[in-house]
Design an enzyme around this catalytic site. Structure first.
Site, short mmCIF file in Angstrom:
data_model
loop_
_atom_site.label_atom_id
_atom_site.label_comp_id
_atom_site.label_asym_id
_atom_site.label_seq_id
_atom_site.Cartn_x
_atom_site.Cartn_y
_atom_site.Cartn_z
N SER A 45 0.84 -1.16 -0.03
CA SER A 45 0.04 -0.07 0.03
C SER A 45 0.80 1.14 0.18
O SER A 45 2.00 1.43 0.85
CB SER A 45 -0.97 -0.08 1.17
OG SER A 45 -2.00 0.93 1.01
N GLU A 46 0.68 2.18 -0.88
CA GLU A 46 1.64 3.10 -0.94
C GLU A 46 1.76 4.22 0.07
O GLU A 46 2.84 4.74 -0.20
CB GLU A 46 1.24 4.06 -2.40
CG GLU A 46 0.02 4.66 -2.55
CD GLU A 46 -1.25 3.79 -2.97
OE1 GLU A 46 -1.33 2.64 -3.00
OE2 GLU A 46 -2.20 4.54 -3.52
N ASN A 47 0.92 4.12 0.88
CA ASN A 47 1.16 5.11 2.03
C ASN A 47 2.30 4.37 3.04
O ASN A 47 2.80 5.18 3.94
CB ASN A 47 0.00 5.17 2.98
CG ASN A 47 -0.74 3.96 3.55
OD1 ASN A 47 -0.55 2.87 2.90
ND2 ASN A 47 -1.13 3.82 4.76
#
Lengths: 217, 234, 217, 234
Positions: A45-47
């Site tokens: 997840s890009e966060n």
């Protein structure tokens, strides 16, 4: 014809053992529910997390542990946390093997539009532009037509682009299509859907081979 | 050693002025500098340009600064879940620049790392690439993006020490480390402040050299935007 | 006239409380021994440590804990370890307030040559080019003349450059000089050294004010 | 999950071929992939281009590959303490490209991060800048540097898990994390290999996504180049 879960299920069949996968918001999120048996993938997840697990049990939510959709999550053994620069280093550097995201429009040369509708409140592209510009294996999960019944597979996108010439595969409620050499290539029909229905719902150039098998779920 | 520890958020934001460009760490409401945001609001500065991945919600996070119209411009990758934001944007009161999230992160890092510009494929062929230099590498077009320039950065960490070293928890790390690198004055608020020497030097996420002021925050709400759970097995 | 330790001692007087300092190999390393009372600085070593302490006690050397000179070291409370990209982010991003390094030649416009002598085995520039190109406060620690008695403060460097127009201050065995506006500016004389001796040992343009105090150590 | 764990160094370097470009982590002899270096030597490949900050010493580290003349070119920031290296370089048998250390590190990171090129001030006006594009930012000249391209990266960590996550010790971290990002195939040797789940996810220095093969090394010498000590007080 497939529902959203069916689309997700079909896309899950594209996954290979050991892959790192980034799933967008909406239908793509559902893909995680259909990982084929015997296959193990890690979700990024890009966060800033690799090795996302399922939602937490009620009462165990941690506000410091969310995915890019801002949902509370858990992690799997072997997970790691990192900052946003490192996260997009993974994405831009093509270390993530598969990216699944929704779209408002896709063009026959693989352009994608999924972030902005002029005249409406624009929420922003988030990580979508980085993902589509970087990933080698981008699969679009979407309905074949919009709410007005108009095709979302077009000769050219009418909406502002998210990326150019980047979509490789599309799975809709009607069909699986590859995108190459400036055309959509019909690969599979959804259960109960005819080639004619797919042709009629596709505004862009569609190459139809002699034999179009029905997909197996 | 010069004392980096300040008493509270009010002291931590001192020196902030109208029309400055400031960075706020966080992703959604996760890992945001809750104390500093309130202190910036209470400082009364206006005309701020805020670099932050998101813009908070109506009644929390950067929403506080939007409600008081202290923000002139937002530079973000994703805004929304914020009615007042939408109203100000549509009315033209608020200027908004949308940037791909990876480019936003890298432009922060570049600012901190003395890299004035770099090429990225993100945004090529889109509105984001308009007016920017294009160059192909290995046949793939890229656009040139520049480092940010921010007077202040407000970041939030889990633990910190008096030397300014920071450790983040879970996904609350997000943009905080790069913004800490980028700010001319970086203010870190932490949930737990310990003396120098108590943190393992190998586990520091942000070395103290990037942090000019640090304090232990209070009253953390740590709101959850999307509370998603699964049922326990019966 | 100063010896190497005297040069280091004089340079140490330039340090300010709270500064982060990078010391090169040779005379610069000695600066750490002369930190003025009441002042606290943190030493950065570009191989990936901030908060370097003294050498370890015999028997306590750790092969995984060295400085950029490959010497075994210790760390102080508040130290941190990081990778080389982060280390040079600190340097290039001008977070390190003071850099001290040796030189073979310095020119009157602040060019520095300290990495290569044509015709000899070249060992490499290491981090010196990043340091001199980035730091705002570069102090050169060196002897005023070379072993042949020739001035190392020149109108132009004859050796391949490490960086251009970057040196701000020079401390030699004879003098302290600022470098600005295309000239060396005499600031202090070493104990027992006359202005005339400094003038004779300096090949580049030297601005001599009316009063040149003797340095205090 | 695909098994990243290989039995030993020999299996770990399989697929390496003549004339490849390969990276070796480490600073001096600190944090070098001792097992992989020996396995590369024993593989018999020749014509290697090696990207490594240093070139080992005569009888250790990359010195092993120089002794057997398996290296065609070294790309480093600092070489020396190595007589055979000097002999081969002066005789023209060995090609050497010297690069500023920060640029070396950043070119590794750029390769791993999908940044094909970036501007840096290091080397402007020197031999290093010759033939490179120059551009001024805020009045300060910079040169354009490009990402490396390496088929293999050999890195050494302190602890690793079966998912490929790595934790480094002290200053043995150095170039290893960026090279791990940059290698098309990254091989990690670790002092201690543990099952996935045993390392704290917040303390991982190199996430497993960058590591394709991992094994527990053996017989670590960890030589000290400059043993410096101080006397104990009597």
């Amino acid at each position: 014809m497939l529902d959203k879960n069916g689309i997700a299920q079909r896309i899950a069949q594209e996954m290979q053992d050991g892959w790192y996968v980034n799933l967008g918001i909406g239908i793509p999120t559902l893909v995680a529910n259909y990982i084929p048996q015997g296959i193990s993938v890690e979700f990024q997840s890009e966060n800033g997390v690799l090795g996302m697990g399922p939602f937490p049990f009620e009462g165990e939510e941690d506000p410091d542990l969310i995915n890019a959709g801002k949902q509370t999550i858990t992690t799997m053994p072997g997970a790691s946390f990192f900052d946003s620069a490192m996260s997009f280093a993974m994405i831009r550097g093509q270390h993530v093997q598969m990216t699944v995201l929704g779209a408002m429009e896709v063009s026959e040369n693989g352009d994608i539009a999924n972030w902005k509708i002029p005249g409406r409140m624009v929420k922003g592209m988030g990580g979508a532009m980085d993902l589509v510009a970087s990933a080698e294996n981008i699969i679009v999960a979407m309905m074949h037509t919009n709410k007005k019944g108009e095709s979302k597979l077009l000769p050219n996108c009418s909406l502002p682009l998210t990326g150019v010439g980047c979509v490789r595969k599309i799975v809709t409620n009607l069909a699986v299509m590859d995108v190459r050499e400036g055309s959509f290539h019909l690969v599979e029909r959804a259960p109960g859907v005819t080639v004619q229905e797919i042709v009629e719902a596709t505004a862009g150039a569609l190459v139809v081979p002699e034999d179009v098998p029905e997909m197996r779920l | 050693m010069i004392n980096k520890v300040v008493a509270d958020a009010r002291e931590a934001v001192s020196g902030i002025k109208d029309d400055m460009t400031v960075m706020f760490g966080g992703f959604g409401l996760c890992g945001i500098a809750e104390n500093c945001i309130l202190a910036v609001r209470d400082s009364g500065v206006t005309g701020l340009t805020c670099i932050s991945n998101n813009a908070g919600v109506d009644d929390f996070g950067l929403g506080f600064l939007l409600a008081t119209r202290q923000v002139k411009k937002m530079i973000s990758s994703y805004v929304g879940e914020n009615d007042e934001f939408e109203r100000q944007m549509l009315s033209g009161e608020l200027d908004v620049e949308l940037i791909p999230q990876g480019t936003l992160a890298e432009r922060c890092r570049a600012a901190g790392a003395g890299i004035p510009a770099f090429f990225t494929p993100a945004g090529y062929g889109t509105e984001v690439g308009e007016g920017k230099e294009v160059r192909s590498f290995d046949g793939k077009p890229h656009i040139l993006e520049h480092a940010f320039d921010a007077q202040f950065a407000f970041v939030k960490a889990w633990k910190g020490d008096e030397a300014g070293n920071l450790i983040f928890k879970g996904t609350a790390r997000n943009f905080n480390p790069m913004m800490a690198m980028a700010g001319k004055i970086t203010v870190a608020e932490v949930e737990e402040l310990v003396p120098a020497g108590e943190l393992d030097p190998a586990q520091i996420h942000t070395p103290g050299i990037f942090v000019q002021r640090i304090f232990q925050g209070k009253n953390y709400e740590k709101r959850i935007e999307q509370r998603t759970t699964r049922p326990r097995n019966p």
